[in-house]
Design a protein around this motif. Structure first.
Motif, PDB file in Angstrom:
ATOM      1  N   HIS A  68       0.830  -1.200   0.000  1.00 30.90           N
ATOM      2  CA  HIS A  68       0.000   0.000   0.000  1.00 30.90           C
ATOM      3  C   HIS A  68       0.865   1.251   0.000  1.00 30.90           C
ATOM      4  O   HIS A  68       1.970   1.259   0.544  1.00 30.90           O
ATOM      5  CB  HIS A  68      -0.991   0.013   1.165  1.00 30.90           C
ATOM      6  CG  HIS A  68      -0.377   0.008   2.533  1.00 30.90           C
ATOM      7  ND1 HIS A  68      -0.021   1.154   3.207  1.00 30.90           N
ATOM      8  CD2 HIS A  68      -0.079  -1.008   3.376  1.00 30.90           C
ATOM      9  CE1 HIS A  68       0.462   0.851   4.403  1.00 30.90           C
ATOM     10  NE2 HIS A  68       0.442  -0.457   4.531  1.00 30.90           N
ATOM     11  N   ASP A 101       6.170   1.376   7.234  1.00 35.23           N
ATOM     12  CA  ASP A 101       4.791   0.925   6.924  1.00 35.23           C
ATOM     13  C   ASP A 101       4.201   1.836   5.860  1.00 35.23           C
ATOM     14  O   ASP A 101       3.586   2.835   6.198  1.00 35.23           O
ATOM     15  CB  ASP A 101       3.955   0.929   8.201  1.00 35.23           C
ATOM     16  CG  ASP A 101       2.581   0.322   7.991  1.00 35.23           C
ATOM     17  OD1 ASP A 101       2.326  -0.241   6.919  1.00 35.23           O
ATOM     18  OD2 ASP A 101       1.743   0.427   8.907  1.00 35.23           O
ATOM     19  N   MET A 102       4.322   1.450   4.577  1.00 36.20           N
ATOM     20  CA  MET A 102       5.249   0.462   4.082  1.00 36.20           C
ATOM     21  C   MET A 102       5.902   0.896   2.768  1.00 36.20           C
ATOM     22  O   MET A 102       6.013   0.145   1.821  1.00 36.20           O
ATOM     23  CB  MET A 102       4.560  -0.909   3.929  1.00 36.20           C
ATOM     24  CG  MET A 102       3.325  -0.890   3.041  1.00 36.20           C
ATOM     25  SD  MET A 102       2.853  -2.588   2.526  1.00 36.20           S
ATOM     26  CE  MET A 102       4.174  -2.968   1.368  1.00 36.20           C
ATOM     27  N   GLU A 135      -5.214   1.072   2.579  1.00 44.27           N
ATOM     28  CA  GLU A 135      -5.000  -0.043   3.501  1.00 44.27           C
ATOM     29  C   GLU A 135      -5.212   0.411   4.928  1.00 44.27           C
ATOM     30  O   GLU A 135      -5.734  -0.313   5.762  1.00 44.27           O
ATOM     31  CB  GLU A 135      -3.590  -0.620   3.330  1.00 44.27           C
ATOM     32  CG  GLU A 135      -3.418  -2.017   3.947  1.00 44.27           C
ATOM     33  CD  GLU A 135      -3.122  -2.014   5.440  1.00 44.27           C
ATOM     34  OE1 GLU A 135      -3.342  -3.048   6.080  1.00 44.27           O
ATOM     35  OE2 GLU A 135      -2.670  -0.981   5.972  1.00 44.27           O
ATOM     36  N   GLU A 136      -4.776   1.652   5.216  1.00 40.53           N
ATOM     37  CA  GLU A 136      -4.861   2.161   6.587  1.00 40.53           C
ATOM     38  C   GLU A 136      -6.248   2.730   6.887  1.00 40.53           C
ATOM     39  O   GLU A 136      -6.532   3.096   8.015  1.00 40.53           O
ATOM     40  CB  GLU A 136      -3.799   3.258   6.803  1.00 40.53           C
ATOM     41  CG  GLU A 136      -2.369   2.827   6.492  1.00 40.53           C
ATOM     42  CD  GLU A 136      -1.767   1.922   7.565  1.00 40.53           C
ATOM     43  OE1 GLU A 136      -2.510   1.493   8.473  1.00 40.53           O
ATOM     44  OE2 GLU A 136      -0.569   1.637   7.463  1.00 40.53           O
ATOM     45  N   GLU A 164       4.068  -6.022   4.289  1.00 37.36           N
ATOM     46  CA  GLU A 164       3.820  -5.366   5.589  1.00 37.36           C
ATOM     47  C   GLU A 164       4.974  -5.652   6.549  1.00 37.36           C
ATOM     48  O   GLU A 164       5.590  -6.724   6.499  1.00 37.36           O
ATOM     49  CB  GLU A 164       2.517  -5.902   6.201  1.00 37.36           C
ATOM     50  CG  GLU A 164       1.258  -5.455   5.495  1.00 37.36           C
ATOM     51  CD  GLU A 164       0.924  -3.994   5.732  1.00 37.36           C
ATOM     52  OE1 GLU A 164       1.603  -3.331   6.554  1.00 37.36           O
ATOM     53  OE2 GLU A 164      -0.008  -3.505   5.075  1.00 37.36           O
ATOM     54  N   PRO A 165       5.241  -4.688   7.439  1.00 39.77           N
ATOM     55  CA  PRO A 165       6.370  -4.854   8.371  1.00 39.77           C
ATOM     56  C   PRO A 165       6.134  -5.990   9.381  1.00 39.77           C
ATOM     57  O   PRO A 165       5.529  -5.779  10.425  1.00 39.77           O
ATOM     58  CB  PRO A 165       6.460  -3.489   9.076  1.00 39.77           C
ATOM     59  CG  PRO A 165       5.165  -2.816   8.831  1.00 39.77           C
ATOM     60  CD  PRO A 165       4.590  -3.385   7.565  1.00 39.77           C
TER      61      PRO A 165
HETATM   62 ZN   LIG Z   1       0.838  -1.263   6.470  1.00 40.73          ZN
END
Ligand SMILES: [Zn+2]
Length: 378
Positions: A68, A101-102, A135-136, A164-165
């Motif tokens: 994202h 992120d990210m 995404e967030e 993703e982290p």
């Molecule tokens: Zn993320």
């Protein structure tokens, strides 16, 4: 010192202030890198959300890299050591909103793809990159919508690597092979307002709510399983009363969330809460929001490829975990794809002074390239 291609691209992405759902030109930048490599690049905008679907090749199997471009808000600017949208390198760390992120992961994916395609123009299967700018946020017009379009066209994803982290202490120490489900509820308990000195004329909704929440918090939902921690019920907000200390309020409200394993589903949890409320004789209304069911990728080709790729760069094998929040992997897993998440160390995500070890981005890019090589290489 000149920045590596991955670090340079991460900096360019951080400079674009793409707070959800704004993409701020990140996807155009990435599209401009992939199109010359022979990717068919397709922007898919739904509502105010930008998505980018880019595919190289037509055949199966299809390996998808998923990420994202949106970031969470910065919080108070004066608490940052340097402006969040001006990437800065200090003591070996890249600082900026999205570094971990990210956007760091997205940059590592793009450079891994570039090296792979340039080195191996003939490969088997197809390679795709999917980016969303939601995404967030509510995640309604993002990956969920794109997977609908792909399903209509019959584009089937075999493996999905999410950037993703996932790492906790050092790069690649943890990869996620599943996620818990997330179910939220908002409960409004109806009582009868009155004077605290005349409780027999009122019905106190705070007491009713407290009894219910206490029962739910004390319940052992399950013991967890080999792949999942125990299902957890948590209260996030409680509201009641107008501030006067001689009034029994007429209503009380609470918000809560379940993070649940594959031993439960949405229906069983909703039924359990509603029957607990009924058993206590509570007059209430509950609004539910289901963010995603649990998913699990069992050890197979993808997990093996990710484990080998991490080990060849880092010297250790990653631990498999299903902990953490939800991710867009939840929209890909139900299509039948194997889904694994591998990305930077998550210690500072969503925080002031978000940062990532600059050299980790190059190593992450090598790991991604290793995964692509193992699955699609000649
Ligand atoms: Zn993320």
């Amino acid at each position: 010192m000149s920045a590596s291609p991955t670090l340079a691209l991460a900096c360019e992405l951080i400079r674009r202030a793409s707070v959800t759902p704004d993409d701020a030109g990140c996807q155009t930048l990435v599209a401009g890198r992939l199109a010359p490599l022979g990717f068919r690049v397709e922007p898919m905008r739904f509502g105010d959300v930008d998505n980018l679907w880019a595919r190289h090749g037509d055949g199966a199997p299809l390996l998808l890299l998923l990420g994202h471009t949106d970031v969470v808000p910065t919080g108070p600017l004066d608490e940052w050591s340097s402006p969040p949208f001006e990437p800065a390198i200090r003591d070996g760390y890249l600082y900026g909103r999205g570094a971990a992120d990210m956007k760091g992961g997205v940059a590592a994916m793009v450079t891994a793809i570039e090296r792979f395609v340039e080195r191996r123009p003939r490969r088997r299967g197809s390679l795709a990159l999917l980016l969303t700018s939601d995404e967030e946020g509510p995640a309604v017009d993002g990956v969920r919508r794109v997977t609908d379009v792909l399903a209509e066209r019959g584009e089937r994803i075999d493996w999905c690597l999410v950037g993703e982290p996932s790492s906790t202490g050092r790069l690649g120490d943890v990869v996620r092979n599943g996620r818990r489900g997330s179910l939220s509820g908002r409960i409004v308990v109806q009582g009868i307002q009155g004077h605290v000195a005349y409780p027999h004329l009122a019905r106190n909704p705070v007491h009713d709510l407290a009894r219910l929440l206490s029962k739910l918090a004390d319940t052992v939902w399950d013991e967890g399983s080999e792949h999942f921690p125990p299902t957890s019920f948590q209260v996030s907000n409680v509201t009641a009363g107008a501030g006067a200390d001689n009034v029994i309020p007429g209503q009380a409200e609470a918000a809560f969330n379940f993070r649940y394993s594959t031993r439960h589903d949405r229906g069983s949890l909703v039924a359990a809460v509603e029957s607990a409320a009924r058993a206590l004789g509570i007059d209430c209304r509950i609004d539910w929001r289901h963010s995603g069911g649990p998913f699990l990728t069992e050890p197979g080709r993808l997990i093996e490829a990710v484990g080998d790729a991490v080990e060849s760069v880092a010297g250790y094998r990653p631990e498999l975990s299903t902990a953490g929040g939800t991710s867009d992997g939840r929209f890909i897993a139900p299509t039948g794809a194997e889904v694994v998440e591998l990305g930077p160390v998550n210690a500072t995500i969503h925080s002031i002074d978000e940062r990532v070890l600059a050299t980790d981005l190059d190593r992450l890019s090598e790991m991604y390239e290793g995964v692509i090589d193992r699955l699609l290489g000649g």
